[in-house]
Design an enzyme around this catalytic site. Sequence first.
Site, PDB file in Angstrom:
ATOM      1  N   ARG A  32      47.686  50.903  38.598  1.00 24.18           N
ATOM      2  CA  ARG A  32      47.246  52.018  39.434  1.00 24.18           C
ATOM      3  C   ARG A  32      48.256  52.340  40.532  1.00 24.18           C
ATOM      4  O   ARG A  32      48.185  53.385  41.169  1.00 24.18           O
ATOM      5  CB  ARG A  32      45.883  51.714  40.061  1.00 24.18           C
ATOM      6  CG  ARG A  32      45.875  50.541  41.018  1.00 24.18           C
ATOM      7  CD  ARG A  32      44.592  50.531  41.860  1.00 24.18           C
ATOM      8  NE  ARG A  32      43.410  50.618  41.046  1.00 24.18           N
ATOM      9  CZ  ARG A  32      42.768  49.590  40.509  1.00 24.18           C
ATOM     10  NH1 ARG A  32      43.245  48.369  40.683  1.00 24.18           N
ATOM     11  NH2 ARG A  32      41.687  49.753  39.801  1.00 24.18           N
ATOM     12  N   SER A 136      51.093  27.918  31.241  1.00 25.22           N
ATOM     13  CA  SER A 136      52.101  28.973  31.157  1.00 25.22           C
ATOM     14  C   SER A 136      52.340  29.603  32.515  1.00 25.22           C
ATOM     15  O   SER A 136      51.397  30.002  33.197  1.00 25.22           O
ATOM     16  CB  SER A 136      51.636  30.054  30.179  1.00 25.22           C
ATOM     17  OG  SER A 136      50.319  30.476  30.510  1.00 25.22           O
ATOM     18  N   ALA A 138      54.309  32.839  34.244  1.00 17.66           N
ATOM     19  CA  ALA A 138      54.901  34.124  33.866  1.00 17.66           C
ATOM     20  C   ALA A 138      56.412  34.105  34.000  1.00 17.66           C
ATOM     21  O   ALA A 138      57.137  34.699  33.180  1.00 17.66           O
ATOM     22  CB  ALA A 138      54.305  35.231  34.730  1.00 17.66           C
ATOM     23  N   LYS A 189      40.897  24.476  36.751  1.00 12.45           N
ATOM     24  CA  LYS A 189      42.136  23.754  37.068  1.00 12.45           C
ATOM     25  C   LYS A 189      42.780  24.311  38.331  1.00 12.45           C
ATOM     26  O   LYS A 189      43.528  23.612  39.024  1.00 12.45           O
ATOM     27  CB  LYS A 189      43.103  23.788  35.887  1.00 12.45           C
ATOM     28  CG  LYS A 189      43.462  25.188  35.368  1.00 12.45           C
ATOM     29  CD  LYS A 189      44.635  25.817  36.060  1.00 12.45           C
ATOM     30  CE  LYS A 189      44.858  27.208  35.534  1.00 12.45           C
ATOM     31  NZ  LYS A 189      46.000  27.886  36.174  1.00 12.45           N
TER      32      LYS A 189
END
Length: 341
Positions: A32, A136, A138, A189
């Site tokens: 947005r 993971s 980014a 977590k």
Amino acid sequence: MEKMCVIGAGSWGSALALSLYKNGHEVHMWTRDVDQVEEINETRQNSKFLPGIIFPDDLIVSNHLEEVIKNSKIVVLAVPSQAIRSICRQIKPFIKKNQIIVDVAKGLEKGTGLRLSEVVKEELPYNPYVTLSGPSHAEEVSKFMPTTLVAACEEIKYAEEVQDAFMSPSLRVYTNPDIVGVELGGALKNIIAFGAGMCDGLGYGDNTKAALMTRGISEIGRLGVAMGASVNTFTGLAGIGDLIVTCTSMHSRNRRAGILMGQGKSLEETLEEVQMVVEGITATEVAYKVSRELNIDMPITEAIYSVLYNGANPNEAVLDLMTRSKKHEMEETVNNGLFQN
């Protein structure tokens, strides 16, 4: 080539968009933020969230939601957990029943205590839903470093479609039918990672962090099983795997926030410095309330809650944990139960 779209242009949404693009898909990404759209389209960089990463010229970034969603086989929801209900309501007029919703946010909805799959199903009840989770960051996925994830769905065929869309030499995706466990592993977590950061900020060492992580997965599993998850999920990628990466890496905003509070900063000062959503803060509040409702003992979560919401001193919270009544580590075996603290 199939069209895929990613709703949200933060670090994780951007990294997954790049992964889908590398696999040969036509990728559209929505945000947005008009300034963010202009920056990526003009410079091919997302400087706030993934500095130094170059976006391909034909990876389309837009703030036109209908255009992004139209004809996309998979719609990835990469917005903060507390924005999931709102974004579902925004996309509802445009989405078709055959489009697969893939949620990559990790959290529990504040106020309702619902898992995110439950939130999405309330708003978009006719769409297939898959959650994508696992250890993971980014920053590493965007550089195509070897990473593993889990695609979870009760109907395995949809998990396999998501697996096929994302699998690559650098991104290995497993499937799992235990969507409850995968979601809870990803959400809870963050609480333990926040606590691990506080221990770092207090100057504690590896012994402390190892204890926190080990007992942390115990109480994550205890609440998870009570909510209908499989105990085995918490020994896998979405459980202990995600816990390890979040508790040990400086990429983790939850750990970084915990470090700042351990060093004596207030919650407000911490959030101002981190400048991104810290999911573990809200998850702590929700998990604490849910554990009370289900009568599940979660001492680490309770200690972190006391620091965040009751103004407790972090050092005193650690002392309280260390001086609790004596326990048998394998009390779950002794009591013929699961994950007892």
